[in-house]
Design a protein around this motif. Structure first.
Motif, short mmCIF file in Angstrom:
data_model
loop_
_atom_site.label_atom_id
_atom_site.label_comp_id
_atom_site.label_asym_id
_atom_site.label_seq_id
_atom_site.Cartn_x
_atom_site.Cartn_y
_atom_site.Cartn_z
N ALA A 32 25.13 -34.60 -6.09
CA ALA A 32 24.41 -35.69 -5.75
C ALA A 32 25.23 -36.97 -6.26
O ALA A 32 26.17 -37.13 -6.86
CB ALA A 32 23.04 -35.85 -6.49
N THR A 48 19.43 -34.91 2.78
CA THR A 48 18.72 -36.11 2.34
C THR A 48 17.20 -35.57 2.64
O THR A 48 16.74 -35.23 3.68
CB THR A 48 18.84 -37.35 2.86
N LYS A 82 26.77 -37.76 -9.88
CA LYS A 82 26.50 -36.60 -10.64
C LYS A 82 27.68 -35.56 -10.49
O LYS A 82 28.49 -35.52 -9.56
CB LYS A 82 25.33 -35.87 -10.40
N SER A 137 10.88 -38.60 0.11
CA SER A 137 9.51 -38.41 -0.43
C SER A 137 8.17 -38.69 0.32
O SER A 137 8.56 -39.45 1.17
CB SER A 137 9.44 -39.03 -1.91
N SER A 152 17.20 -23.87 -10.76
CA SER A 152 16.65 -25.01 -10.05
C SER A 152 16.32 -24.84 -8.63
O SER A 152 15.46 -25.41 -7.95
CB SER A 152 17.62 -26.36 -10.13
N LYS A 207 12.87 -30.61 -2.10
CA LYS A 207 12.52 -31.87 -2.91
C LYS A 207 13.21 -32.79 -2.99
O LYS A 207 14.59 -32.66 -2.44
CB LYS A 207 12.34 -31.42 -4.61
N PRO A 208 12.83 -34.19 -3.09
CA PRO A 208 13.99 -35.32 -3.24
C PRO A 208 15.26 -35.15 -4.26
O PRO A 208 16.35 -35.61 -3.80
CB PRO A 208 13.11 -36.48 -3.62
N GLU A 209 14.94 -34.20 -5.24
CA GLU A 209 16.00 -33.90 -6.08
C GLU A 209 17.14 -33.00 -5.38
O GLU A 209 17.99 -32.80 -6.20
CB GLU A 209 15.54 -33.68 -7.51
N ASP A 210 16.78 -32.63 -4.46
CA ASP A 210 17.62 -31.63 -3.70
C ASP A 210 18.66 -32.57 -3.08
O ASP A 210 19.71 -31.99 -2.13
CB ASP A 210 17.06 -30.54 -2.70
N THR A 211 18.49 -33.76 -2.77
CA THR A 211 19.58 -34.64 -1.92
C THR A 211 20.77 -34.58 -2.54
O THR A 211 20.96 -34.89 -3.80
CB THR A 211 18.94 -35.93 -1.98
N ALA A 212 21.69 -34.18 -1.62
CA ALA A 212 23.14 -33.82 -2.20
C ALA A 212 23.96 -33.84 -1.13
O ALA A 212 23.48 -33.46 0.04
CB ALA A 212 23.35 -33.09 -3.07
#
Length: 122
Positions: free
Chosen positions: A40, A119, A43, A122, A63, A87-92
């Protein structure tokens, strides 16, 4: 020499699904473990999951456990990452990587694909 090409990334809404493909070439590909990593923005690149060359051993990062599934077809020299309940946090940017050792350590992997953007909105 092994070359890897990812495909299948894109934009999806939270809760949706995507499948990434990793096409391999070269004689050694089918005898290598193949892992998926993701990175991401701002990160470190992180481990997502790995499948052994036989397909009998598969491990996932906590995760993604229960949401992502890795599979391979050695006859077609393909490895897949099925991603559900995104989930939005899987965006990478998602990368596949191949190497002779099995595990979550980036250093185990000699060959890397160019990456595929995922991407999740949400």
């Amino acid at each position: 020499q092994v070359q890897l090409v990812e495909s299948g990334g894109g934009l999806v809404q939270a809760g949706g699904s995507l499948t990434l493909s990793c096409a391999g070439s070269g004689r050694s590909f089918s005898s290598y473990a193949v892992a998926w990593f993701r990175q991401a923005p701002a990160k470190e690149r992180e481990f997502v999951g790995v499948i052994s060359w036989t397909g009998r051993s598969i491990d996932y990062a906590d995760s993604v456990k229960g949401r992502f599934t890795i599979s391979r077809d050695n006859a077609k020299k393909m490895v897949y990452l099925q991603m559900n309940s995104l989930k939005p946090e899987d965006t990478a940017v998602y990368y596949c990587a191949a190497g002779p050792r099995y595990g979550s350590d980036r250093a185990f992997y000699i060959y890397w694909g160019q990456g595929s953007q995922v991407t999740v909105s949400s």
